[in-house]
Design a protein around this motif. Structure first.
Motif, short mmCIF file in Angstrom:
data_model
loop_
_atom_site.label_atom_id
_atom_site.label_comp_id
_atom_site.label_asym_id
_atom_site.label_seq_id
_atom_site.Cartn_x
_atom_site.Cartn_y
_atom_site.Cartn_z
N UNK A 110 14.06 2.23 -34.51
CA UNK A 110 15.12 2.73 -35.38
C UNK A 110 16.51 2.64 -34.76
N UNK A 111 16.65 1.91 -33.64
CA UNK A 111 17.95 1.69 -33.02
C UNK A 111 18.31 0.22 -33.11
N UNK A 112 19.55 -0.05 -33.45
CA UNK A 112 20.06 -1.41 -33.44
C UNK A 112 20.86 -1.58 -32.16
N UNK A 113 20.48 -2.57 -31.33
CA UNK A 113 21.08 -2.74 -30.02
C UNK A 113 21.59 -4.16 -29.82
N UNK A 114 22.68 -4.28 -29.10
CA UNK A 114 23.18 -5.56 -28.62
C UNK A 114 23.07 -5.52 -27.11
N UNK A 115 22.55 -6.61 -26.53
CA UNK A 115 22.37 -6.68 -25.08
C UNK A 115 22.92 -7.98 -24.53
N UNK A 116 23.36 -7.93 -23.27
CA UNK A 116 23.81 -9.11 -22.55
C UNK A 116 22.91 -9.22 -21.32
N UNK A 117 22.44 -10.47 -21.05
CA UNK A 117 21.52 -10.73 -19.95
C UNK A 117 22.15 -11.68 -18.94
N UNK A 118 21.80 -11.48 -17.67
CA UNK A 118 22.28 -12.40 -16.63
C UNK A 118 21.33 -13.60 -16.54
N UNK A 119 21.55 -14.45 -15.56
CA UNK A 119 20.75 -15.67 -15.42
C UNK A 119 19.31 -15.38 -15.02
N UNK A 120 19.04 -14.18 -14.55
CA UNK A 120 17.67 -13.78 -14.18
C UNK A 120 16.99 -13.00 -15.31
N UNK A 121 17.57 -13.05 -16.50
CA UNK A 121 17.05 -12.35 -17.68
C UNK A 121 17.00 -10.83 -17.50
N UNK A 122 17.90 -10.32 -16.65
CA UNK A 122 18.01 -8.87 -16.52
C UNK A 122 19.14 -8.38 -17.42
N UNK A 123 18.90 -7.29 -18.11
CA UNK A 123 19.93 -6.73 -18.98
C UNK A 123 21.06 -6.16 -18.11
N UNK A 124 22.28 -6.67 -18.33
CA UNK A 124 23.42 -6.19 -17.55
C UNK A 124 24.35 -5.32 -18.39
N UNK B 92 29.11 -3.82 -37.56
CA UNK B 92 28.91 -5.26 -37.63
C UNK B 92 28.30 -5.80 -36.34
N UNK B 93 27.60 -6.93 -36.46
CA UNK B 93 26.96 -7.53 -35.30
C UNK B 93 27.99 -8.00 -34.27
N UNK B 94 29.11 -8.56 -34.73
CA UNK B 94 30.16 -9.00 -33.81
C UNK B 94 30.73 -7.81 -33.05
N UNK B 95 30.95 -6.70 -33.75
CA UNK B 95 31.46 -5.49 -33.10
C UNK B 95 30.48 -5.01 -32.02
N UNK B 96 29.20 -5.00 -32.34
CA UNK B 96 28.20 -4.53 -31.40
C UNK B 96 28.14 -5.42 -30.16
N UNK B 97 28.16 -6.74 -30.37
CA UNK B 97 28.10 -7.64 -29.22
C UNK B 97 29.37 -7.53 -28.38
N UNK B 98 30.51 -7.38 -29.05
CA UNK B 98 31.78 -7.20 -28.32
C UNK B 98 31.74 -5.93 -27.47
N UNK B 99 31.19 -4.86 -28.00
CA UNK B 99 31.07 -3.61 -27.22
C UNK B 99 30.19 -3.82 -25.99
N UNK B 100 29.08 -4.53 -26.16
CA UNK B 100 28.21 -4.80 -25.01
C UNK B 100 28.92 -5.69 -24.00
N UNK B 101 29.66 -6.68 -24.48
CA UNK B 101 30.37 -7.60 -23.60
C UNK B 101 31.50 -6.91 -22.84
N UNK B 102 32.11 -5.91 -23.45
CA UNK B 102 33.21 -5.21 -22.82
C UNK B 102 32.77 -4.52 -21.53
N UNK B 103 31.51 -4.16 -21.44
CA UNK B 103 30.99 -3.46 -20.27
C UNK B 103 30.65 -4.39 -19.11
N UNK B 104 30.66 -5.71 -19.34
CA UNK B 104 30.28 -6.68 -18.31
C UNK B 104 31.39 -6.84 -17.28
N UNK B 105 31.03 -6.94 -16.02
CA UNK B 105 31.99 -7.25 -14.95
C UNK B 105 32.16 -8.76 -14.92
#
Length: 78
Positions: A32-46, A57-70
């Motif tokens: 029941x949760x909608x999640x966007x995730x970003x993975x590194x080259x080792x397939x670990x969720x970063x 929106x999906x773009x908003x969700x992915x942008x939020x996840x991307x904003x947290x990436x170093x």
């Protein structure tokens, strides 16, 4: 990466940014949760963003996840 820049581009452009850096992504519906995730080259969720409501929106969700990436750790691959 500037938050204002991330939220002005399309979903396809966000995906291009990730793929240029060799990063993976997913948008999933889990327990029941909608999640966007970003993975590194080792397939670990970063980075992960969980939608607060069903109307985000999906773009908003992915942008939020991307904003947290170093981004200093993931330069563009030439």
């Amino acid at each position: 990466m500037d938050k204002q820049e991330l939220f002005k581009v399309s979903l396809e452009e966000l995906i291009d940014i990730l793929e240029e850096r060799g990063l993976g992504w997913s948008i999933q519906h889990l327990n029941k949760e909608l999640q966007a995730r970003v993975y590194d080259t080792n397939d670990q969720c970063i980075s992960r963003y969980v939608a607060h409501n069903e109307f985000e929106g999906l773009a908003f969700m992915l942008a939020e996840a991307m904003y947290q990436v170093d981004w200093t750790l993931y330069p563009e691959k030439k």
